[in-house]
Scaffold this motif. Structure first.
Motif, PDB file in Angstrom:
ATOM      1  N   LEU A  99       1.085  22.151  62.335  1.00 37.93           N
ATOM      2  CA  LEU A  99       1.179  21.287  61.182  1.00 37.93           C
ATOM      3  C   LEU A  99       2.563  20.286  61.209  1.00 37.93           C
ATOM      4  N   ALA A 100       3.432  20.727  61.874  1.00 34.90           N
ATOM      5  CA  ALA A 100       4.601  19.763  62.274  1.00 34.90           C
ATOM      6  C   ALA A 100       4.598  18.580  63.054  1.00 34.90           C
ATOM      7  N   VAL A 101       3.708  18.621  64.053  1.00 35.60           N
ATOM      8  CA  VAL A 101       3.336  17.990  65.251  1.00 35.60           C
ATOM      9  C   VAL A 101       3.240  16.371  64.893  1.00 35.60           C
ATOM     10  N   SER A 102       2.341  16.213  64.040  1.00 30.93           N
ATOM     11  CA  SER A 102       2.025  14.922  63.177  1.00 30.93           C
ATOM     12  C   SER A 102       3.140  14.100  63.262  1.00 30.93           C
ATOM     13  N   TRP A 103       4.080  14.601  62.441  1.00 29.17           N
ATOM     14  CA  TRP A 103       5.611  13.818  62.180  1.00 29.17           C
ATOM     15  C   TRP A 103       6.108  13.166  63.172  1.00 29.17           C
ATOM     16  N   MET A 116      -4.703  14.864  62.397  1.00 33.08           N
ATOM     17  CA  MET A 116      -3.657  14.616  61.083  1.00 33.08           C
ATOM     18  C   MET A 116      -2.951  13.310  61.442  1.00 33.08           C
ATOM     19  N   ARG A 117      -2.461  12.419  60.487  1.00 31.07           N
ATOM     20  CA  ARG A 117      -1.796  11.537  60.777  1.00 31.07           C
ATOM     21  C   ARG A 117      -0.675  11.411  59.770  1.00 31.07           C
ATOM     22  N   ASP A 118       0.641  11.185  60.232  1.00 24.88           N
ATOM     23  CA  ASP A 118       1.920  11.203  59.243  1.00 24.88           C
ATOM     24  C   ASP A 118       1.892  12.293  58.224  1.00 24.88           C
ATOM     25  N   GLY A 119       1.653  13.403  58.724  1.00 23.60           N
ATOM     26  CA  GLY A 119       1.469  14.930  57.859  1.00 23.60           C
ATOM     27  C   GLY A 119       0.230  14.935  56.816  1.00 23.60           C
ATOM     28  N   GLU A 120      -0.572  13.704  56.841  1.00 20.38           N
ATOM     29  CA  GLU A 120      -1.986  13.971  56.017  1.00 20.38           C
ATOM     30  C   GLU A 120      -3.066  14.586  56.885  1.00 20.38           C
ATOM     31  N   LEU A 121      -3.536  15.551  56.492  1.00 21.25           N
ATOM     32  CA  LEU A 121      -4.853  16.239  57.004  1.00 21.25           C
ATOM     33  C   LEU A 121      -5.901  15.253  57.008  1.00 21.25           C
ATOM     34  N   LEU A 122      -6.746  14.829  58.206  1.00 20.08           N
ATOM     35  CA  LEU A 122      -7.858  13.996  58.166  1.00 20.08           C
ATOM     36  C   LEU A 122      -8.819  14.621  58.113  1.00 20.08           C
ATOM     37  N   SER A 123      -8.975  15.742  58.958  1.00 22.36           N
ATOM     38  CA  SER A 123      -9.991  16.645  59.191  1.00 22.36           C
ATOM     39  C   SER A 123      -9.725  18.042  59.557  1.00 22.36           C
ATOM     40  N   PHE A 157       4.756  11.793  65.720  1.00 23.92           N
ATOM     41  CA  PHE A 157       4.066  10.814  66.400  1.00 23.92           C
ATOM     42  C   PHE A 157       3.625   9.769  65.188  1.00 23.92           C
ATOM     43  N   PRO A 158       4.673   9.218  64.377  1.00 24.54           N
ATOM     44  CA  PRO A 158       4.382   8.240  63.295  1.00 24.54           C
ATOM     45  C   PRO A 158       3.076   7.205  63.701  1.00 24.54           C
ATOM     46  N   GLY A 159       2.221   7.203  62.514  1.00 25.15           N
ATOM     47  CA  GLY A 159       1.230   6.293  62.777  1.00 25.15           C
ATOM     48  C   GLY A 159       0.005   6.515  63.717  1.00 25.15           C
ATOM     49  N   HIS A 160       0.171   7.701  64.556  1.00 27.42           N
ATOM     50  CA  HIS A 160      -0.926   8.102  65.487  1.00 27.42           C
ATOM     51  C   HIS A 160      -1.614   9.307  64.976  1.00 27.42           C
ATOM     52  N   GLU A 161      -3.093   9.381  65.300  1.00 28.92           N
ATOM     53  CA  GLU A 161      -3.786  10.475  65.172  1.00 28.92           C
ATOM     54  C   GLU A 161      -3.248  11.681  66.117  1.00 28.92           C
ATOM     55  N   VAL A 162      -2.866  12.853  65.639  1.00 32.66           N
ATOM     56  CA  VAL A 162      -2.569  13.885  66.392  1.00 32.66           C
ATOM     57  C   VAL A 162      -3.796  15.182  66.078  1.00 32.66           C
ATOM     58  N   ARG A 163      -4.472  15.558  67.045  1.00 37.64           N
ATOM     59  CA  ARG A 163      -5.518  16.422  66.927  1.00 37.64           C
ATOM     60  C   ARG A 163      -5.028  17.592  67.779  1.00 37.64           C
ATOM     61  N   ILE A 164      -5.381  19.015  66.971  1.00 35.02           N
ATOM     62  CA  ILE A 164      -5.223  20.152  67.713  1.00 35.02           C
ATOM     63  C   ILE A 164      -6.424  20.913  67.738  1.00 35.02           C
ATOM     64  N   ASP A 165      -6.732  21.145  68.994  1.00 37.53           N
ATOM     65  CA  ASP A 165      -8.010  22.237  69.167  1.00 37.53           C
ATOM     66  C   ASP A 165      -7.380  23.432  69.661  1.00 37.53           C
ATOM     67  N   SER A 166      -8.119  24.547  69.103  1.00 41.18           N
ATOM     68  CA  SER A 166      -7.768  25.762  69.377  1.00 41.18           C
ATOM     69  C   SER A 166      -9.255  26.658  69.357  1.00 41.18           C
ATOM     70  N   LEU A 167      -9.011  27.954  69.627  1.00 39.23           N
ATOM     71  CA  LEU A 167     -10.113  28.929  69.347  1.00 39.23           C
ATOM     72  C   LEU A 167      -9.423  30.111  68.604  1.00 39.23           C
ATOM     73  N   CYS A 168     -10.273  30.625  67.663  1.00 39.94           N
ATOM     74  CA  CYS A 168      -9.877  32.044  67.130  1.00 39.94           C
ATOM     75  C   CYS A 168      -9.817  33.002  67.727  1.00 39.94           C
ATOM     76  N   PRO A 169      -8.305  33.383  67.806  1.00 42.33           N
ATOM     77  CA  PRO A 169      -8.192  34.713  68.801  1.00 42.33           C
ATOM     78  C   PRO A 169      -8.937  35.809  68.433  1.00 42.33           C
ATOM     79  N   ASP A 170      -9.577  35.793  67.267  1.00 45.03           N
ATOM     80  CA  ASP A 170     -10.461  37.098  66.787  1.00 45.03           C
ATOM     81  C   ASP A 170     -11.725  37.213  67.319  1.00 45.03           C
ATOM     82  N   CYS A 171     -12.373  35.678  67.076  1.00 45.24           N
ATOM     83  CA  CYS A 171     -13.908  35.630  67.232  1.00 45.24           C
ATOM     84  C   CYS A 171     -14.253  34.515  68.307  1.00 45.24           C
TER      85      CYS A 171
END
Length: 177
Positions: free
Chosen positions: A118-122, A146-153, A124-138
Motif C-alpha cells: 500500500l506504500a509503494v505507489s507514493w 494504485m496511483r498516488d495512494g488512491e486505490l484504482l482497483s 512513483f508519483p503520477g504513475h499506476e502501480v500494480r501489485i499482483d500476488s497469490l493468496c498463500p492459503d488458497c
C-alpha cells in the motif's frame, strides 16, 4: 539525473519520476535510507553499499557501517544474514516473493509484504502501480492498482490482509511476518 532535492528514473525510460519532497535529508542515517529507496525506485533492486557510498560522496567503509547501523534500528530494513547485502527495505524486497510490483505495466521488483504494498505507489508519483500476488492459503490471484495512494482497483473485492506472526515476534522472523 540526481539533484539535491530530486531524481529522475533514467533506467526505465517509460517514466520520469521526480522526488517530490523539497526538504534536505537531516541525518546520515536518513540519507542512506533515502538512497536505498532511490535505488529501488530507479532499478527495482537494492543498491550495494559501494553504490550508496558513491552516490552520497562517502568512503565505502562509512556507507557499509551506516548500512549496518540503519538495519539494526528496526524492521523497516534488514540485511541477508552475515552479509552487507540489503534483503529488504520497506516497502521493497530484494527477495522474490508473492508481491510483484509493476509500474505503468512494466515489472519493477517485489514489495516487502502484503501490507507494505500500500506504500509503494507514493514512491512513483503520477504513475499506476500494480501489485499482483497469490493468496498463500488458497492460491487465488490477488491484484490491486494504485496511483498516488488512491486505490484504482482491487480483485477480488473481498480481499483482506493477514499475518501469521504477531508483530511482537517479527524481529528475527521478518521474511515470515
Amino acid at each position: 539525473m540526481e539533484r539535491e532535492t530530486g531524481f529522475s528514473v533514467p533506467s526505465t525510460g517509460h517514466r520520469a519520476a521526480i522526488w517530490p519532497y523539497p526538504w534536505r535529508v537531516p541525518s546520515d542515517e536518513a540519507r542512506l535510507y533515502q538512497r536505498v529507496l532511490i535505488g529501488y525506485v530507479e532499478s527495482g533492486v537494492a543498491p550495494h553499499y559501494v553504490e550508496i557510498a558513491r552516490a552520497l560522496g562517502w568512503p565505502a567503509d562509512q556507507a557499509r557501517a551506516m548500512l549496518h547501523q540503519v538495519a539494526e534500528t528496526g524492521p523497516a530494513m534488514w540485511l541477508h544474514p552475515g552479509t552487507d547485502l540489503i534483503a529488504s527495505c520497506a516497502p521493497f524486497s530484494s527477495l522474490p516473493n508473492l508481491y510483484r510490483i509493476s509500474v505503468d505495466g512494466v515489472p519493477h521488483g517485489y514489495a516487502q509484504c502484503g501490507l507494505e504494498v500500500l506504500a509503494v505507489s507514493w514512491l512513483f508519483p503520477g504513475h499506476e502501480v500494480r501489485i499482483d500476488s497469490l493468496c498463500p492459503d488458497c492460491g487465488e490471484a490477488i491484484s490491486l492498482a494504485m496511483r498516488d495512494g488512491e486505490l484504482l482497483s482491487i480483485s477480488p473485492p473481498s480481499v483482506v490482509a493477514h499475518t501469521n506472526v504477531p508483530f511482537s515476534k517479527w524481529r528475527g522472523q521478518l521474511p515470515l511476518a
